[in-house]
Design a protein around this motif. Structure first.
Motif, PDB file in Angstrom:
ATOM      1  N   LEU A 140       0.823  -1.200   0.000  1.00 48.40           N
ATOM      2  CA  LEU A 140       0.000   0.000   0.000  1.00 48.40           C
ATOM      3  C   LEU A 140       0.862   1.256   0.000  1.00 48.40           C
ATOM      4  CD1 LEU A 140      -2.850   1.176   0.122  1.00 48.40           C
ATOM      5  CD2 LEU A 140      -2.603   1.212   2.598  1.00 48.40           C
ATOM      6  N   LYS A 141       1.949   1.226   0.768  1.00 51.88           N
ATOM      7  CA  LYS A 141       2.828   2.401   0.815  1.00 51.88           C
ATOM      8  C   LYS A 141       3.475   2.654  -0.535  1.00 51.88           C
ATOM      9  CE  LYS A 141       3.821   2.269   5.719  1.00 51.88           C
ATOM     10  NZ  LYS A 141       4.842   2.233   6.759  1.00 51.88           N
ATOM     11  N   GLU A 142       3.823   1.594  -1.248  1.00 51.10           N
ATOM     12  CA  GLU A 142       4.413   1.758  -2.584  1.00 51.10           C
ATOM     13  C   GLU A 142       3.390   2.356  -3.554  1.00 51.10           C
ATOM     14  OE1 GLU A 142       5.783  -2.079  -3.678  1.00 51.10           O
ATOM     15  OE2 GLU A 142       7.269  -2.160  -2.077  1.00 51.10           O
ATOM     16  N   SER A 143       2.158   1.898  -3.450  1.00 49.63           N
ATOM     17  CA  SER A 143       1.102   2.432  -4.328  1.00 49.63           C
ATOM     18  C   SER A 143       0.838   3.897  -4.029  1.00 49.63           C
ATOM     19  CB  SER A 143      -0.186   1.635  -4.137  1.00 49.63           C
ATOM     20  OG  SER A 143       0.007   0.293  -4.494  1.00 49.63           O
ATOM     21  N   ILE A 144       0.876   4.258  -2.761  1.00 44.75           N
ATOM     22  CA  ILE A 144       0.661   5.653  -2.389  1.00 44.75           C
ATOM     23  C   ILE A 144       1.803   6.525  -2.905  1.00 44.75           C
ATOM     24  CG2 ILE A 144       0.584   7.221  -0.417  1.00 44.75           C
ATOM     25  CD1 ILE A 144      -1.096   5.116   1.015  1.00 44.75           C
ATOM     26  N   LYS A 145       3.035   6.021  -2.839  1.00 44.94           N
ATOM     27  CA  LYS A 145       4.174   6.780  -3.372  1.00 44.94           C
ATOM     28  C   LYS A 145       4.028   6.982  -4.879  1.00 44.94           C
ATOM     29  CE  LYS A 145       7.666   5.522   0.021  1.00 44.94           C
ATOM     30  NZ  LYS A 145       8.954   4.844   0.241  1.00 44.94           N
ATOM     31  N   VAL A 146       3.611   5.933  -5.584  1.00 46.13           N
ATOM     32  CA  VAL A 146       3.443   6.028  -7.038  1.00 46.13           C
ATOM     33  C   VAL A 146       2.346   7.034  -7.373  1.00 46.13           C
ATOM     34  CG1 VAL A 146       2.698   4.758  -9.093  1.00 46.13           C
ATOM     35  CG2 VAL A 146       4.335   3.731  -7.517  1.00 46.13           C
ATOM     36  N   LEU A 147       1.229   6.981  -6.648  1.00 53.25           N
ATOM     37  CA  LEU A 147       0.161   7.950  -6.882  1.00 53.25           C
ATOM     38  C   LEU A 147       0.619   9.371  -6.577  1.00 53.25           C
ATOM     39  CD1 LEU A 147      -3.050   6.178  -5.543  1.00 53.25           C
ATOM     40  CD2 LEU A 147      -2.554   6.880  -7.878  1.00 53.25           C
ATOM     41  N   GLY A 148       1.434   9.534  -5.550  1.00 52.22           N
ATOM     42  CA  GLY A 148       1.973  10.857  -5.242  1.00 52.22           C
ATOM     43  C   GLY A 148       2.866  11.389  -6.349  1.00 52.22           C
ATOM     44  N   ILE A 149       3.690  10.512  -6.899  1.00 49.72           N
ATOM     45  CA  ILE A 149       4.578  10.923  -7.998  1.00 49.72           C
ATOM     46  C   ILE A 149       3.767  11.272  -9.240  1.00 49.72           C
ATOM     47  CG2 ILE A 149       6.342  10.079  -9.603  1.00 49.72           C
ATOM     48  CD1 ILE A 149       7.499   8.492  -7.209  1.00 49.72           C
ATOM     49  N   ILE A 150       2.779  10.437  -9.545  1.00 49.94           N
ATOM     50  CA  ILE A 150       1.942  10.695 -10.723  1.00 49.94           C
ATOM     51  C   ILE A 150       1.181  12.001 -10.567  1.00 49.94           C
ATOM     52  CG2 ILE A 150      -0.113   9.884 -11.965  1.00 49.94           C
ATOM     53  CD1 ILE A 150       0.935   7.041 -11.533  1.00 49.94           C
ATOM     54  N   SER A 151       0.621  12.233  -9.395  1.00 49.21           N
ATOM     55  CA  SER A 151      -0.132  13.478  -9.193  1.00 49.21           C
ATOM     56  C   SER A 151       0.786  14.689  -9.276  1.00 49.21           C
ATOM     57  CB  SER A 151      -0.884  13.450  -7.867  1.00 49.21           C
ATOM     58  OG  SER A 151       0.014  13.398  -6.787  1.00 49.21           O
ATOM     59  N   SER A 152       1.996  14.575  -8.749  1.00 49.51           N
ATOM     60  CA  SER A 152       2.949  15.689  -8.847  1.00 49.51           C
ATOM     61  C   SER A 152       3.311  15.985 -10.294  1.00 49.51           C
ATOM     62  CB  SER A 152       4.218  15.369  -8.056  1.00 49.51           C
ATOM     63  OG  SER A 152       3.928  15.166  -6.700  1.00 49.51           O
ATOM     64  N   THR A 181      -6.128  13.861  -7.730  1.00 48.94           N
ATOM     65  CA  THR A 181      -5.402  12.641  -7.388  1.00 48.94           C
ATOM     66  C   THR A 181      -4.585  12.828  -6.122  1.00 48.94           C
ATOM     67  OG1 THR A 181      -5.258  12.100  -9.736  1.00 48.94           O
ATOM     68  CG2 THR A 181      -3.783  10.916  -8.266  1.00 48.94           C
ATOM     69  N   ALA A 182      -3.962  13.988  -5.973  1.00 47.17           N
ATOM     70  CA  ALA A 182      -3.179  14.254  -4.763  1.00 47.17           C
ATOM     71  C   ALA A 182      -4.065  14.284  -3.528  1.00 47.17           C
ATOM     72  CB  ALA A 182      -2.427  15.574  -4.911  1.00 47.17           C
ATOM     73  N   ILE A 183      -5.229  14.903  -3.634  1.00 43.93           N
ATOM     74  CA  ILE A 183      -6.140  14.976  -2.495  1.00 43.93           C
ATOM     75  C   ILE A 183      -6.647  13.577  -2.131  1.00 43.93           C
ATOM     76  CG2 ILE A 183      -8.426  15.788  -1.773  1.00 43.93           C
ATOM     77  CD1 ILE A 183      -7.828  18.356  -3.392  1.00 43.93           C
ATOM     78  N   LEU A 184      -7.052  12.804  -3.127  1.00 44.37           N
ATOM     79  CA  LEU A 184      -7.521  11.447  -2.855  1.00 44.37           C
ATOM     80  C   LEU A 184      -6.412  10.569  -2.288  1.00 44.37           C
ATOM     81  CD1 LEU A 184      -9.833  10.798  -5.928  1.00 44.37           C
ATOM     82  CD2 LEU A 184     -10.495  11.311  -3.581  1.00 44.37           C
ATOM     83  N   THR A 185      -5.203  10.730  -2.798  1.00 42.63           N
ATOM     84  CA  THR A 185      -4.066   9.976  -2.264  1.00 42.63           C
ATOM     85  C   THR A 185      -3.816  10.330  -0.809  1.00 42.63           C
ATOM     86  OG1 THR A 185      -3.055   9.935  -4.456  1.00 42.63           O
ATOM     87  CG2 THR A 185      -1.623   9.449  -2.603  1.00 42.63           C
ATOM     88  N   VAL A 204      -6.786  17.151 -12.632  1.00 46.10           N
ATOM     89  CA  VAL A 204      -6.676  15.719 -12.361  1.00 46.10           C
ATOM     90  C   VAL A 204      -5.541  15.452 -11.371  1.00 46.10           C
ATOM     91  CG1 VAL A 204      -6.078  13.483 -13.406  1.00 46.10           C
ATOM     92  CG2 VAL A 204      -7.728  14.980 -14.519  1.00 46.10           C
ATOM     93  N   GLY A 205      -4.438  16.167 -11.516  1.00 47.11           N
ATOM     94  CA  GLY A 205      -3.325  16.008 -10.583  1.00 47.11           C
ATOM     95  C   GLY A 205      -3.679  16.422  -9.175  1.00 47.11           C
TER      96      GLY A 205
END
Length: 101
Positions: free
Chosen positions: A2-14, A77-81, A73-74
């Motif tokens: 889960l932590k890896e997925s959250i990091k990936v979502l954070g990078i994508i949103s950034s 995504t950041a808020i949802l993450t 969208v970014g």
């Protein structure tokens, strides 16, 4: 996992936020560049001034709209993450060895 997925979502949103801002604030440069290419492709390089201005405005607006969509969208995504991280961060509790339950 889960932590890896959250990091990936954070990078994508950034990345989405950064690309959206670049497109929005560079829309004049990109639109002018594409307008100049359009003008060069005209027969003998001659076109009506009003038509050229419409092409420029259209290209600029396209980049502003695309950048705004990517930015939104970014941010979403950041808020949802962030909320997913808070929700699962609170729920992930460990049982201490002292607790026999």
């Amino acid at each position: 996992m889960l932590k890896e997925s959250i990091k990936v979502l954070g990078i994508i949103s950034s990345l989405l936020v950064i690309v959206g801002l670049v497109l929005m604030f560079s829309s004049v440069s990109f639109g002018t560049f594409l307008g100049d290419i359009w003008l060069a492709n005209q027969v003998e390089g001659i076109a009506d001034t009003s038509q050229y201005m419409i092409v420029l405005e259209t290209h600029k607006n396209n980049f502003v709209i695309a950048g705004s969509i990517l930015f939104a969208v970014g941010v979403i995504t950041a808020i949802l993450t962030y909320f997913i991280y808070l929700f699962y961060g609170i729920r992930e509790t460990t049982i201490s060895p002292d607790n026999k339950n």
